[in-house]
Design an enzyme around this catalytic site. Sequence first.
Site, PDB file in Angstrom:
ATOM      1  N   ASP A  34       0.735  -1.201  -0.001  1.00  0.00           N
ATOM      2  CA  ASP A  34       0.030   0.049   0.039  1.00  0.00           C
ATOM      3  C   ASP A  34       0.939   1.296   0.026  1.00  0.00           C
ATOM      4  OD1 ASP A  34      -2.349   1.574   0.026  1.00  0.00           O
ATOM      5  OD2 ASP A  34      -2.776   0.763   2.089  1.00  0.00           O
ATOM      6  N   ASP A  35       1.018   1.948  -1.136  1.00  0.00           N
ATOM      7  CA  ASP A  35       1.753   3.320  -1.098  1.00  0.00           C
ATOM      8  C   ASP A  35       3.077   3.020  -1.353  1.00  0.00           C
ATOM      9  OD1 ASP A  35      -0.687   4.322  -1.207  1.00  0.00           O
ATOM     10  OD2 ASP A  35      -0.355   5.332   0.723  1.00  0.00           O
ATOM     11  N   CYS A  72      -5.326   4.224  -4.173  1.00  0.00           N
ATOM     12  CA  CYS A  72      -5.693   2.751  -3.886  1.00  0.00           C
ATOM     13  C   CYS A  72      -6.757   2.291  -4.481  1.00  0.00           C
ATOM     14  CB  CYS A  72      -5.435   2.504  -2.565  1.00  0.00           C
ATOM     15  SG  CYS A  72      -6.296   4.056  -1.588  1.00  0.00           S
ATOM     16  N   ARG A  76      -7.546  -1.299  -6.867  1.00  0.00           N
ATOM     17  CA  ARG A  76      -8.094  -2.405  -6.652  1.00  0.00           C
ATOM     18  C   ARG A  76      -9.544  -2.691  -7.400  1.00  0.00           C
ATOM     19  NH1 ARG A  76      -5.590  -3.030  -1.405  1.00  0.00           N
ATOM     20  NH2 ARG A  76      -4.251  -1.553  -1.250  1.00  0.00           N
ATOM     21  N   LYS A 134      -6.133  -5.106   3.557  1.00  0.00           N
ATOM     22  CA  LYS A 134      -6.824  -3.990   3.020  1.00  0.00           C
ATOM     23  C   LYS A 134      -8.025  -4.408   1.926  1.00  0.00           C
ATOM     24  CE  LYS A 134      -6.419   0.729   1.045  1.00  0.00           C
ATOM     25  NZ  LYS A 134      -5.443   1.630   0.967  1.00  0.00           N
ATOM     26  N   HIS A 136     -11.313  -1.768   1.110  1.00  0.00           N
ATOM     27  CA  HIS A 136     -11.390  -0.543   0.372  1.00  0.00           C
ATOM     28  C   HIS A 136     -12.478  -0.435  -0.569  1.00  0.00           C
ATOM     29  CE1 HIS A 136      -9.314   3.795   0.220  1.00  0.00           C
ATOM     30  NE2 HIS A 136     -10.656   3.846   0.349  1.00  0.00           N
ATOM     31  N   HIS A 226       1.219   2.229   4.259  1.00  0.00           N
ATOM     32  CA  HIS A 226       0.505   3.470   4.134  1.00  0.00           C
ATOM     33  C   HIS A 226       0.640   3.909   5.416  1.00  0.00           C
ATOM     34  CE1 HIS A 226      -3.185   5.742   4.092  1.00  0.00           C
ATOM     35  NE2 HIS A 226      -3.335   5.447   2.873  1.00  0.00           N
ATOM     36  N   ASP A 333      -0.137  -0.550  -5.111  1.00  0.00           N
ATOM     37  CA  ASP A 333      -1.464   0.147  -5.726  1.00  0.00           C
ATOM     38  C   ASP A 333      -1.255   1.419  -6.360  1.00  0.00           C
ATOM     39  OD1 ASP A 333      -1.076   1.175  -3.228  1.00  0.00           O
ATOM     40  OD2 ASP A 333      -2.988   0.796  -2.312  1.00  0.00           O
ATOM     41  N   ASN A 334      -0.252   1.948  -6.021  1.00  0.00           N
ATOM     42  CA  ASN A 334       0.170   3.327  -6.407  1.00  0.00           C
ATOM     43  C   ASN A 334       1.307   3.876  -6.397  1.00  0.00           C
ATOM     44  OD1 ASN A 334      -2.484   4.172  -4.345  1.00  0.00           O
ATOM     45  ND2 ASN A 334      -0.441   4.743  -3.952  1.00  0.00           N
ATOM     46  N   LYS A 387       1.615   9.746  -5.513  1.00  0.00           N
ATOM     47  CA  LYS A 387       0.257   9.194  -5.391  1.00  0.00           C
ATOM     48  C   LYS A 387      -0.516  10.266  -5.740  1.00  0.00           C
ATOM     49  CE  LYS A 387      -2.849   7.045  -2.157  1.00  0.00           C
ATOM     50  NZ  LYS A 387      -3.117   6.290  -0.804  1.00  0.00           N
TER      51      LYS A 387
END
Length: 556
Positions: A34-35, A72, A76, A134, A136, A226, A333-334, A387
């Site tokens: 994540d990130d 994110c 996804r 996660k 989301h 994250h 994810d980004n 991001k």
Amino acid sequence: MNLRYLSLALCITGLVSLSSQAAEKPNFLIIIADDLGYSDLGSFGGEIETPNLDALASEGVRLTNFQAAPTCSPTRSMLLSGTDSHQAGLGNMGELLQENQKGKPGYEGYLNQRVANLAEVMQDAGYNTYTTGKWHLGRTEELSPKARGFDRSFILVQGGASHFDDQKAIISVDPKAIYREDGKQVEVPKGFFSSEFYTDRLIQYIESDKAQDKPFMAVLSYTAPHWPLHAPDQWIDKYKGRYAEGYEALRQQRLKRMQAKGIVPKGVSANTPMEGGLPTWEQLSEEQRQREARSMEVYAAMVDNMDHHIGRMLDYLRKSGKLDNTFVLFMSDNGADGNSPVDLPGNREWMAKDFDNSLENMGRKGSYIDYGAQWAQVGSTPFPFFKGFTSQGGTSVPVILSHSSLKAQAGQLNGQFFHVMDVMPTILELAGVKHPGTQFRGREVQPMQGVSMLPGLHGQAMPERAVGWELFGRRALRKGDWKMTWMTAPYGSAEWQLYNLAKDPVEAHDLAKQEPAKLAELTKEWDAYVQRNNVLLGPVKIKYGFETCLYGHCFK
């Protein structure tokens, strides 16, 4: 042998053959960070210790031109649907829907029913399906993984939370983290740490079903790294003093290693457009430098710790004899996240009251820190921004693939253009599963827009196609080596800017005026993208930390 016995023998042979084919169905493990920044992993040029992912890269293939969404949940939604986020329900993040978007198809703010998602399709094809970490993609039980094709799941509902057991979420208006196991809301156990727990739970799910002898499709979706940045003390201590040289020194070290590895062409310089608008390392006070260095130490510790738990996951599969037949995909994810949560609505006051962000407590339970725009630009090396932006820094992510079918390419780099929408069609092809088309489980669904990566992974050229991005009003479209971007000031000119990524991978030289015919061609493709995906292009008020400031200096 008489005909009766011959028929019986043929029947038994057929059953054995079918059983053998079923046993040979590949497993799939998708691991999402994540990130995570493009240049963070050791195998992508970073100084952070990531031995397990580096070993996976040496056994597999690194994709150096893989693109995600700028944030994110849109990523996804595309990963699980094989189609554009504006079709799958995440035309905008659910928390940030604008008035003109609410109630419109494609802007539900959750993974909608107009797509047949990967877990549902694989479940119907006889796979065990799991996810931990996660989600989301929907808050309620009716929108949880349990309702969308996952046999077992333990997930964080929101976009982020404390990585410890205090269950603090990331915004003041939604202050408690919500977790669901198999759809039902649960509390996390005492001693919880996110990366460890999500790994434990996934191993437990796979182990408990081993007697079924069915293939599995699993999504291990870490919330590291994250913000809030958290790690156990021993992991933070490991990086003490490592970042005292500051942003630019580290960026140049990474760039040099990236060039040596072939990740970045020699002669390419990092494009860091915010450098002129934010303070340099030398302009910070000694106390500010200590806090900045500490933030990056904690970030590195999170990534290192996540790598450790990925190693545990892979070791489990290896010892259980499943790894050789498991297609492993690791991705972020980004791009790296330089947006500060401090300026989210109500957060400044909430953070001052409820958290201890003293230098001594940074990264420990009860703290809430991020690492800011300057370190995120380092994470995005060599690309501009991070991001939330449709520039290369926002959408370029590190990807590692490993599978027995890729052994001939072990350790190699693959620079072909791939997109997160391509993951689902790739997995379906490897599994021998067909997408249901336009009808699925009694409802009408959208076709996939992604394409299988398999030809590109085995040396063939991928077909040229036009792929678009839109989020927060920021826009981009890519076709072949050409990309155009549209961002408002101070990040862009509120006009289309055009780049030849083959010659200028870091988007440093705008060719819009020199190449009017190419700009017109891509603009026509953009119009088709907007129409195809029902993209709403009304005015957007961005509320998500995109005024980029550091110690009172704001990027203009």
